[in-house]
Write a protein that holds these residues in place. Sequence first.
Motif, PDB file in Angstrom:
ATOM      1  N   GLU A  89       0.954  -1.267  -0.017  1.00  0.00           N
ATOM      2  CA  GLU A  89       0.032  -0.018  -0.322  1.00  0.00           C
ATOM      3  C   GLU A  89       0.917   1.324  -0.002  1.00  0.00           C
ATOM      4  O   GLU A  89       1.727   1.543   1.069  1.00  0.00           O
ATOM      5  CB  GLU A  89      -0.988   0.024   1.127  1.00  0.00           C
ATOM      6  CG  GLU A  89      -1.810   1.434   1.399  1.00  0.00           C
ATOM      7  CD  GLU A  89      -2.570   1.423   2.683  1.00  0.00           C
ATOM      8  OE1 GLU A  89      -3.055   2.552   2.735  1.00  0.00           O
ATOM      9  OE2 GLU A  89      -2.828   0.301   3.421  1.00  0.00           O
ATOM     10  N   HIS A  90       0.718   2.018  -0.987  1.00  0.00           N
ATOM     11  CA  HIS A  90       1.328   3.035  -1.081  1.00  0.00           C
ATOM     12  C   HIS A  90       0.774   4.473  -1.823  1.00  0.00           C
ATOM     13  O   HIS A  90      -0.387   4.229  -2.215  1.00  0.00           O
ATOM     14  CB  HIS A  90       2.658   3.065  -2.269  1.00  0.00           C
ATOM     15  CG  HIS A  90       3.868   1.874  -1.865  1.00  0.00           C
ATOM     16  ND1 HIS A  90       4.642   2.271  -0.815  1.00  0.00           N
ATOM     17  CD2 HIS A  90       3.834   0.825  -2.071  1.00  0.00           C
ATOM     18  CE1 HIS A  90       5.122   1.153  -0.491  1.00  0.00           C
ATOM     19  NE2 HIS A  90       4.879   0.170  -1.563  1.00  0.00           N
ATOM     20  N   HIS A  91       1.169   5.638  -1.352  1.00  0.00           N
ATOM     21  CA  HIS A  91       0.137   6.798  -1.597  1.00  0.00           C
ATOM     22  C   HIS A  91       1.031   7.835  -2.428  1.00  0.00           C
ATOM     23  O   HIS A  91       0.590   8.972  -2.383  1.00  0.00           O
ATOM     24  CB  HIS A  91      -0.557   7.461  -0.447  1.00  0.00           C
ATOM     25  CG  HIS A  91      -1.479   6.268   0.129  1.00  0.00           C
ATOM     26  ND1 HIS A  91      -2.670   6.132  -0.162  1.00  0.00           N
ATOM     27  CD2 HIS A  91      -1.211   5.490   1.346  1.00  0.00           C
ATOM     28  CE1 HIS A  91      -3.508   5.256   0.542  1.00  0.00           C
ATOM     29  NE2 HIS A  91      -2.490   5.010   1.435  1.00  0.00           N
ATOM     30  N   ASN A  92       2.170   7.207  -2.929  1.00  0.00           N
ATOM     31  CA  ASN A  92       2.985   8.521  -3.396  1.00  0.00           C
ATOM     32  C   ASN A  92       3.703   7.742  -4.668  1.00  0.00           C
ATOM     33  O   ASN A  92       3.998   6.443  -4.733  1.00  0.00           O
ATOM     34  CB  ASN A  92       4.175   8.552  -2.578  1.00  0.00           C
ATOM     35  CG  ASN A  92       4.911   7.726  -2.118  1.00  0.00           C
ATOM     36  OD1 ASN A  92       4.556   6.675  -1.404  1.00  0.00           O
ATOM     37  ND2 ASN A  92       6.296   7.501  -2.308  1.00  0.00           N
ATOM     38  N   PRO A  93       3.955   8.670  -5.825  1.00  0.00           N
ATOM     39  CA  PRO A  93       4.762   8.079  -6.814  1.00  0.00           C
ATOM     40  C   PRO A  93       6.228   7.557  -6.637  1.00  0.00           C
ATOM     41  O   PRO A  93       6.513   8.178  -5.614  1.00  0.00           O
ATOM     42  CB  PRO A  93       4.834   9.314  -7.809  1.00  0.00           C
ATOM     43  CG  PRO A  93       3.585  10.269  -7.174  1.00  0.00           C
ATOM     44  CD  PRO A  93       3.712  10.050  -5.996  1.00  0.00           C
TER      45      PRO A  93
END
Length: 362
Positions: free
Chosen positions: A49-53
């Motif tokens: 789970e990631h929320h950044n490029p």
Amino acid sequence: MQFGIFTVGDRTTDPTNGSTPDEHRRIKAMVEIAVRAEEAGFDVFATGEHHNPPFVPSSPTTLLGHIAARTERLILSTSTTLITTNDPVKIAEDYAFLQHLADGRVDLMMGRGNTGPVYPWFGQDIRQGIPLAVENYALLHRLWREDVVDWEGRFRTALQGFTATPRPLDGVPPFVWHGSIRSPEIAEQAAYYGDGFFANHIFWPKQHTARMVDLYRRRFAHYGHGTPEQAIVGLGGHVFVRRNSQDAIREFRPYFDNAPVYGGGPSLETYMRETPMTVGSPQQIIDRTLSFREYVGDYQRQLFLVDSGGLPQRTVLEQLDLLGEEVLPVLRKEFAALRPAGVPDGPTHAARVAEQKAPQAP
């Protein structure tokens, strides 16, 4: 023993041709990887789970729900669910909902992620990372086990008479792994609850992983959940396989040398010698993976990273096929033969439901 694939969902430029997959292609590629993993004989697919490029998997439950409809037996998991920056109420409801959609084929791994700026993006303070992980999971644990919850803590508004919906399938919450590379507090947390501990087993030498797993096993027994050998352990690992080891090293080297997490550091050969990364033939993958039990004991789940660093999708799918054909059958046989009686199998929903229904000893 369960074998699976985990992905971090990165969009890294292929150093051999300069191409970078767009977000749409990368998301579709992750679905294709999961479907092929089941076809190749793997047991688990896990997403970060990631929320950044340059990452794309910001919504694991959406991805896993779609994969659930495309597969039949694959356990759908996360290789990180951000327990620090997600609301535990939302985690409780989202993953219980996914559990119903997937007929129980769901577990998840709690983690703090690898990106500092995510904390303020979601209204939290990175300096509170460990306390957030501890408090948020304490609430999540209750939300899945108590129909009505009254609760008050430091990091979110209080709850009065709250019921998370839907309730866990068959009254059995998804199995939880607590994932960590370096934090003994997380190993302690996993032991306290009798949950699984997942040592990502990349970047660090084997001595570090051995110390973390040993701490978890000893504390698991301390809290009365069973013997140290009965603790539930998972490992990560980065592999690249070709039928010939020289071909594997030659093909993988530019991806290693230019990868954001590896490039500019030790050579590929040094990295393979000092960490669990394995690049080589099927037999080399087998031998190295079997060696892990020499320093962590018999364990329940092995996840391989095979799709990061800009590797072409065709190459990733070839990895899955070769691992499924020549590596997994041997590993299954050897691990089963080596495992002593009394060491538990990897967790499944069906087994946990049966355990809950079994009569308790007086």
